[in-house]
Design an enzyme around this catalytic site. Structure first.
Site, PDB file in Angstrom:
ATOM      1  N   ARG A 145       1.012  -1.065  -0.002  1.00 29.28           N
ATOM      2  CA  ARG A 145       0.077   0.090   0.076  1.00 29.28           C
ATOM      3  C   ARG A 145       0.973   1.088   0.036  1.00 29.28           C
ATOM      4  O   ARG A 145       1.704   1.496   0.755  1.00 29.28           O
ATOM      5  CB  ARG A 145      -0.810  -0.018   1.355  1.00 29.28           C
ATOM      6  CG  ARG A 145      -1.614   1.229   1.357  1.00 29.28           C
ATOM      7  CD  ARG A 145      -2.816   1.679   0.431  1.00 29.28           C
ATOM      8  NE  ARG A 145      -3.460   2.418   0.538  1.00 29.28           N
ATOM      9  CZ  ARG A 145      -3.458   3.925   0.176  1.00 29.28           C
ATOM     10  NH1 ARG A 145      -2.425   3.963  -0.486  1.00 29.28           N
ATOM     11  NH2 ARG A 145      -4.107   4.807   0.363  1.00 29.28           N
ATOM     12  N   GLU A 158      -5.661   6.898  11.590  1.00 34.84           N
ATOM     13  CA  GLU A 158      -5.876   5.723  11.176  1.00 34.84           C
ATOM     14  C   GLU A 158      -5.558   4.547  12.075  1.00 34.84           C
ATOM     15  O   GLU A 158      -4.345   4.631  12.706  1.00 34.84           O
ATOM     16  CB  GLU A 158      -4.865   5.327   9.889  1.00 34.84           C
ATOM     17  CG  GLU A 158      -4.810   4.031   9.325  1.00 34.84           C
ATOM     18  CD  GLU A 158      -4.011   3.697   7.968  1.00 34.84           C
ATOM     19  OE1 GLU A 158      -4.177   4.885   7.187  1.00 34.84           O
ATOM     20  OE2 GLU A 158      -3.489   2.589   7.886  1.00 34.84           O
ATOM     21  N   GLU A 167     -10.279   5.895   1.736  1.00 27.95           N
ATOM     22  CA  GLU A 167      -9.302   5.022   1.314  1.00 27.95           C
ATOM     23  C   GLU A 167      -8.840   5.415  -0.001  1.00 27.95           C
ATOM     24  O   GLU A 167      -7.576   5.256  -0.404  1.00 27.95           O
ATOM     25  CB  GLU A 167      -9.065   3.670   1.804  1.00 27.95           C
ATOM     26  CG  GLU A 167      -7.999   2.923   1.431  1.00 27.95           C
ATOM     27  CD  GLU A 167      -6.612   2.996   2.581  1.00 27.95           C
ATOM     28  OE1 GLU A 167      -6.869   3.983   3.417  1.00 27.95           O
ATOM     29  OE2 GLU A 167      -5.734   2.891   2.281  1.00 27.95           O
ATOM     30  N   HIS A 184       1.792   7.194   1.806  1.00 25.60           N
ATOM     31  CA  HIS A 184       0.889   8.111   1.749  1.00 25.60           C
ATOM     32  C   HIS A 184       0.586   8.761   2.928  1.00 25.60           C
ATOM     33  O   HIS A 184       1.012   8.279   3.990  1.00 25.60           O
ATOM     34  CB  HIS A 184      -0.446   7.330   1.171  1.00 25.60           C
ATOM     35  CG  HIS A 184      -1.014   6.389   2.146  1.00 25.60           C
ATOM     36  ND1 HIS A 184      -0.602   5.091   2.200  1.00 25.60           N
ATOM     37  CD2 HIS A 184      -2.074   6.642   2.945  1.00 25.60           C
ATOM     38  CE1 HIS A 184      -1.588   4.603   3.194  1.00 25.60           C
ATOM     39  NE2 HIS A 184      -2.321   5.529   3.755  1.00 25.60           N
ATOM     40  N   HIS A 211       2.969   7.207   5.916  1.00 21.99           N
ATOM     41  CA  HIS A 211       3.104   5.616   6.395  1.00 21.99           C
ATOM     42  C   HIS A 211       3.073   4.826   5.202  1.00 21.99           C
ATOM     43  O   HIS A 211       2.515   5.186   4.052  1.00 21.99           O
ATOM     44  CB  HIS A 211       2.251   5.291   7.549  1.00 21.99           C
ATOM     45  CG  HIS A 211       0.523   5.575   7.200  1.00 21.99           C
ATOM     46  ND1 HIS A 211       0.142   6.866   7.186  1.00 21.99           N
ATOM     47  CD2 HIS A 211      -0.303   4.883   6.400  1.00 21.99           C
ATOM     48  CE1 HIS A 211      -1.093   6.912   6.703  1.00 21.99           C
ATOM     49  NE2 HIS A 211      -1.540   5.848   6.488  1.00 21.99           N
ATOM     50  N   HIS A 266      -2.796  11.193   5.107  1.00 21.11           N
ATOM     51  CA  HIS A 266      -4.315  11.755   5.227  1.00 21.11           C
ATOM     52  C   HIS A 266      -4.718  12.615   6.257  1.00 21.11           C
ATOM     53  O   HIS A 266      -4.003  12.919   7.109  1.00 21.11           O
ATOM     54  CB  HIS A 266      -5.302  10.449   4.866  1.00 21.11           C
ATOM     55  CG  HIS A 266      -4.737   9.221   5.570  1.00 21.11           C
ATOM     56  ND1 HIS A 266      -4.902   9.209   6.940  1.00 21.11           N
ATOM     57  CD2 HIS A 266      -4.369   7.913   4.963  1.00 21.11           C
ATOM     58  CE1 HIS A 266      -4.598   8.046   7.167  1.00 21.11           C
ATOM     59  NE2 HIS A 266      -4.307   7.179   6.055  1.00 21.11           N
TER      60      HIS A 266
HETATM   61 MN    MN Z   1      -3.416   5.392   5.369  1.00 21.91          MN
END
Ligand code: MN
Ligand code: MN
Length: 415
Positions: free
Chosen positions: A121, A130, A192, A124, A169, A126
């Site tokens: 993943r 999380e 997401e 990124h 992360h 945000h």
């Molecule tokens: Mn995330």
């Protein structure tokens, strides 16, 4: 033809009428006008000639034939990852349930993700914090805290991670078969599929600025992806100690871990009826905005009647078959069925219980947008109120009240 459930409901109705002779307003059947299958007097008041979807109906017996104690019209408190579309890419997939799909879920949005061994993943960040719980396999996380301190860790099923808002992360599946987990954002609108991605930013920055920013020639960036990666297949990470050494460079280590082994932690409550494990900022220091309770209970057990003063409860059902009734003023009472992969939601301060109605253990995790876990137990409250006062409310002998639990048991066994 009637289903077995309908026949049972009708025979129960018949038995009740024989024994009490009353139409309603009896114990277990409180409402006027009477509601529920128990109050029907002919088969066609209860049957459903159709159209029907039997496969779906079978999963929601409490919607098909609610207990006679249900009343009113509380909003939908069930959602599921099972019918959420998967965004599948090489390296894994994700699906989500946000407040857009699940109107009641204002405080939390949920994501279910699978990464293959080596599946990444993308790096990124945000707006929301999380929180996540691992349900399968192994995952390596990387995160940089807001003081610039790097952290890398490997997680197994039952482990949690927490990343503060804006902390950048990544996630990557380990061998032999990657991982699966559920993420909760502390904002029902968090999405997401729309996060700040490292590839997007670099592709949308003039090459001469990249050159100055990193102190290297612009050609260094000549082969960067022009479209984001989001999830992609990488190579399985090597030794954790090597990654930890590689990220340290001139930085200090963060004071508290960004992971917590909830599944293997000492239970807050444990008995033959089940267990409750808690992770909040008291034991999982970095988790300043999300608290969680992992509940495990055998068939027939009930997560006792209670409520949460400081936050809504977002539930993820990991295994088993459960039934929950939520109570609100009105009166309103709504009973809903939950299976593995489903999501439940209870607004703060509304009374609820969860019953294991299946043949296997029920395990679910309740997630709260709060720094600390808080609950009020109904039996604990009444056991710590003058018995004479309680007796006058409920018309119950004080000697029987004295037998009620006075320790907030959390889970009570099958009777
Ligand atoms: Mn995330
Ligand atoms: Mn609860």
């Amino acid at each position: 033809m009637f289903s077995r459930r309908e026949l049972l409901a009708m025979s129960a109705a018949g038995a009740a009428m024989v024994s009490s002779g009353a139409q309603g307003a009896t114990f277990g059947n409180p409402d006027e006008p009477p509601q529920g299958a128990i109050n029907t007097k002919n088969a066609s008041s209860l049957s459903d000639p159709g159209p029907q979807n039997p496969a779906l109906a079978k999963q929601f017996p409490s919607a098909q034939t609610p207990p006679a104690t249900d009343v009113g019209g509380l909003p939908m408190n069930w959602a599921s990852f099972n019918n959420a579309p998967r965004r599948i890419q090489n390296g894994g997939w994700a699906r989500q349930v946000t407040v857009v799909d699940f109107a009641i879920s204002k405080e939390i949005s949920g994501v279910n993700m699978r990464l293959s061994a080596g599946g990444i993943r993308e790096l990124h960040w945000h707006q929301a914090a999380e929180w996540a719980i691992m349900t399968y396999g192994g995952c390596r996380i990387t995160v940089l805290d807001v003081q610039g301190r790097p952290y890398v860790a490997d997680l197994k099923a039952g482990d949690l991670w927490y990343f503060p808002p804006g902390a950048p992360h990544s996630l990557q599946g380990l061998g032999p078969d990657g991982c699966e987990f559920v993420i909760c954002f502390d904002d029902g609108h968090a999405n997401e599929f729309n996060t700040l991605l490292v590839t997007d930013w670099l592709a949308h920055t003039p090459p001469e600025v990249l050159s100055k920013n990193f102190g290297v020639p612009a050609e260094t960036f000549g082969k960067i992806p022009l479209h984001n990666l989001w999830i992609f297949q990488g190579t399985v990470p090597g030794d954790l100690a090597a990654d930890r050494a590689a990220v340290a460079r001139h930085a200090e280590a963060p004071p508290y871990p960004f992971v917590y082994s909830l599944g293997s932690s000492a239970p807050l409550k444990e008995s033959a009826a089940g267990s409750i494990r808690i992770a909040d900022s008291s034991n999982f220091k970095v988790a300043t905005t999300v608290a969680a309770a992992l509940v495990t209970m055998p068939p027939g057990a009930v997560r006792e009647m209670h409520w949460h003063p400081n936050a809504d409860e977002w539930q993820y059902y990991i295994s088993g078959q459960a039934r929950m009734t939520v109570f609100d003023t009105g009166p309103n009472a709504r009973t809903t069925d939950f299976s593995a992969g489903d999501i439940g939601y209870v607004p703060r301060n509304l009374g609820h219980y969860v019953e294991n109605v299946g043949d296997t253990d029920v395990q679910f995790v309740g997630v709260f947008r709060a720094p600390r876990y808080e609950e009020v137990s109904l039996s604990n409250w009444l056991a710590h109120t003058p018995p004479r006062l309680v007796a006058q409310h409920l018309n119950i002998d004080e000697k029987l009240i004295a037998q009620w639990p006075d320790t907030s048991p959390g889970v009570m066994p099958k009777t």
